[in-house]
Design an enzyme around this catalytic site. Structure first.
Site, short mmCIF file in Angstrom:
data_model
loop_
_atom_site.label_atom_id
_atom_site.label_comp_id
_atom_site.label_asym_id
_atom_site.label_seq_id
_atom_site.Cartn_x
_atom_site.Cartn_y
_atom_site.Cartn_z
N LEU A 10 19.37 11.03 7.71
CA LEU A 10 18.80 10.22 8.79
C LEU A 10 19.28 10.70 10.14
O LEU A 10 18.50 10.89 11.06
CB LEU A 10 19.21 8.75 8.61
N GLY A 31 26.36 11.43 13.39
CA GLY A 31 27.15 10.93 14.51
C GLY A 31 28.40 11.76 14.62
O GLY A 31 28.55 12.81 13.99
N TYR A 38 31.35 11.01 13.61
CA TYR A 38 32.28 10.89 12.49
C TYR A 38 31.65 11.10 11.13
O TYR A 38 32.33 11.18 10.13
CB TYR A 38 32.97 9.52 12.54
N LYS A 85 26.50 6.02 5.12
CA LYS A 85 27.25 6.82 6.10
C LYS A 85 28.33 7.58 5.34
O LYS A 85 29.16 6.97 4.65
CB LYS A 85 27.86 5.86 7.13
N ASP A 115 32.19 0.62 21.58
CA ASP A 115 31.33 1.82 21.67
C ASP A 115 29.85 1.42 21.68
O ASP A 115 29.02 2.03 21.03
CB ASP A 115 31.64 2.76 20.49
N1 LIG Z 1 21.81 1.57 8.67
C1 LIG Z 1 21.16 2.56 9.26
N2 LIG Z 1 19.81 2.67 9.18
C2 LIG Z 1 19.15 3.68 9.81
N3 LIG Z 1 19.75 4.63 10.56
C3 LIG Z 1 21.09 4.58 10.68
C4 LIG Z 1 21.87 3.56 10.03
N4 LIG Z 1 23.17 3.76 10.33
C5 LIG Z 1 23.21 4.84 11.12
N5 LIG Z 1 21.98 5.35 11.33
C6 LIG Z 1 21.65 6.52 12.15
O1 LIG Z 1 22.74 7.41 12.17
C7 LIG Z 1 23.27 7.53 13.51
C8 LIG Z 1 24.77 7.73 13.44
O2 LIG Z 1 25.36 6.60 12.81
P1 LIG Z 1 26.75 6.00 13.30
O3 LIG Z 1 26.60 5.65 14.76
O4 LIG Z 1 27.16 4.92 12.41
O5 LIG Z 1 27.68 7.29 13.12
P2 LIG Z 1 28.95 7.74 13.95
O6 LIG Z 1 29.41 9.02 13.34
O7 LIG Z 1 29.94 6.65 13.99
O8 LIG Z 1 28.30 8.00 15.38
P3 LIG Z 1 28.85 7.88 16.88
O9 LIG Z 1 30.27 7.47 16.84
O10 LIG Z 1 28.61 9.24 17.44
O11 LIG Z 1 27.95 6.85 17.56
C9 LIG Z 1 22.80 6.28 14.24
O12 LIG Z 1 22.70 6.46 15.64
C10 LIG Z 1 21.43 6.06 13.59
O13 LIG Z 1 20.45 6.88 14.20
#
Ligand SMILES: Nc1ncnc2c1ncn2[C@@H]1O[C@H](COP(=O)(O)OP(=O)(O)OP(=O)(O)O)[C@@H](O)[C@H]1O
Length: 471
Positions: A15, A18, A20, A43, A137
């Protein structure tokens, strides 16, 4: 890797990615009635992860006190390489992509839509805060979009609790994403710490400007950003930066973007949002032309396939970055140590222009300047010399027009190792993109047309391909 299969999930496609982890879409091999379409977002966080446990504990608590504007946590597990967090799937991607793709009918035509979305944001943040949980965040990427159970409403869900905390006062300066950080969160100005609650309210104020104008006001909340420096002196300079900003919108911002953290208020923001008639001044002319039948209806938006696009990973900045200047590389110690709380957006505060700060002394008339808050083009326009202390990556950012990008670190070295940065728009640098190589694997469900550059997921995706090998 086999753990996903053992747990009953089959990965369909990536999908997004990010800072992490990589997020994949999966369905359950054996159906449950929990979610009607049986789809989940998983994730996958590569080990070791200093934030995984905190994130899952906070998600668990939030799911216990379930709220429609907060992502629902299903379960978590791990193998020797990854932690996996299973979440409800939000089929309409995130707010960042919707803004970028211009999926929303714009603010001037559809004020009710912005109002609806932003009130949901406020509801979600209020709920989280009532449980003593602070996100730290909040940004459009972390607001996911889904449909209500009856399929009629667009529902905003706050997600990504990787940097969330329960501290009323935090000393984790620099935690978050630069463009959304409150000034007191961005860098340490005294040893008093900062309130993550107030920092969240600042962040949603910035998100509101993103929603309305698809631009960021500040590159980072420090006086090295001339637009921020002017803002500290006189918040009404926002009318120069966003010439069509309405007074109604300004009233909402008064509640969120106060320099003095204690003056920020979700309740005041909510009241101001409810009172909004027009988010921009150009809406005023259009209002009389809008037919009543064309009033905002979420389902019109949701089911128009030409309009809605789901999650993509080829993220671009909403604004045109001239020079990315990450907080961690601007030598925090060299920055002006204390922000003067000159002119909060407060009724009692004076909005009379104060003497200009040193950094904006040579600035040309603010109305002439670029709306870009980056320090590249706008600095050139303003005849302000670029700070030489900043380490500059001479490679171009894939998204920048003319200015070089600076490599954005995920964390700060030395005694600030514990600090965490969420990457925001346009922080991915070209080198990282070039390193991605990707083969689509339709034998496990990935469409052939996916490619690495589109997805930005190559490394993890190649690993993911193995996860279903035994399926
Ligand atoms: N439950 C979900 N349904 C659909 N898309 C999702 C979902 N969770 C995350 N995503 C997609 O994945 C992306 C990254 O997820 P998330 O923000 O949880 O990761 P991260 O590694 O913590 O990112 P960051 O810290 O850079 O914001 C989100 O911006 C979204 O586009």
């Amino acid at each position: 890797m086999k753990i996903l299969q053992k747990k009953g999930y089959k990965v369909e496609r990536p999908l997004n990615k990010g800072s992490y982890g990589t997020v994949v879409l999966a369905h359950r091999l054996f159906r449950t009635n929990r979610y009607k379409d049986n789809k989940y977002a998983i994730k996958c966080i590569k080990k070791p992860s200093p934030t995984f446990l905190d994130e899952v504990n906070i998600l668990r608590e939030l799911s216990r006190y379930r709220h429609r504007n907060i992502i629902h946590f299903v379960e978590s597990f791990e193998d020797h390489v990854y932690y996996y967090v299973v979440l409800e799937y939000c089929a309409f991607g995130d707010l960042y992509e919707c803004i970028l793709n211009d999926d929303f009918p714009n603010a001037k035509n559809q004020p009710e839509m912005i109002k609806d979305i932003f009130l949901q944001v406020i509801d979600g943040v209020s709920h989280m805060h009532s449980l003593g949980i602070y996100h730290r965040d909040l940004k459009p990427e972390n607001f996911l979009l889904s449909l209500s159970n009856d399929g009629n409403d667009l529902v905003v869900k706050i997600s990504d609790f990787g940097l969330a905390c329960r501290d009323e006062i935090s000393h984790d300066f620099g935690t978050g994403s630069d463009r959304y950080m409150a000034p007191e969160q961005f860098e340490e100005v005294d040893d008093m710490g900062y309130s993550p609650r107030s920092a969240d309210i600042w962040a949603i104020g910035i998100c509101l400007l993103n929603l309305i104008f698809a631009r960021n006001p500040f590159t980072y909340p420090n006086e090295r950003d001339p637009i921020f420096a002017d803002y500290v002196l006189d918040p009404m300079t926002l009318f120069d930066v966003f010439p069509t900003l309405s007074q109604d919108t300004y009233e909402v911002l008064r509640a969120c973007l106060c320099i003095t953290p204690e003056k920020r208020s979700l309740e005041k923001a909510r009241e101001a949002v409810i009172a909004v008639n027009n988010w921009t001044t150009d809406g005023e002319e259009l209002e009389s032309l809008v037919n009543e039948d064309e009033e905002f209806c979420p389902s019109n938006f949701l089911f128009d396939e030409n309009i809605v696009r789901c999650t993509q990973s080829d993220r671009e900045p909403l604004r045109t970055p001239s020079l990315l200047t990450p907080a961690a590389t601007t030598q925090r110690g060299l920055l002006p140590s204390k922000l003067q709380p000159l002119s909060d957006l407060d009724e009692n505060a004076s909005v009379v222009s104060s003497p200009q700060s040193p950094i904006s002394l040579n600035a040309v008339n603010t109305s002439d300047r670029s709306y870009d808050s980056g320090l590249g083009e706008s600095l050139n326009n303003m005849h302000i010399s670029k700070p030489t202390a900043m380490p500059v990556n001479t490679k171009r950012s894939p998204y920048s027009c003319s200015a070089p990008a600076i490599v954005f670190p995920n964390s700060i070295k030395g005694n600030k190792d514990h600090l965490k940065f969420g990457r925001s728009w346009c922080d991915l640098d070209e080198e990282e993109e070039d390193n991605l190589s990707f083969d689509s694997h339709d034998d496990f469900g990935a469409p052939n047309e996916l490619n690495a550059r589109d997805l930005g997921l190559a490394d993890d995706w190649n690993v993911l391909s193995q996860w279903n090998d035994n399926a």
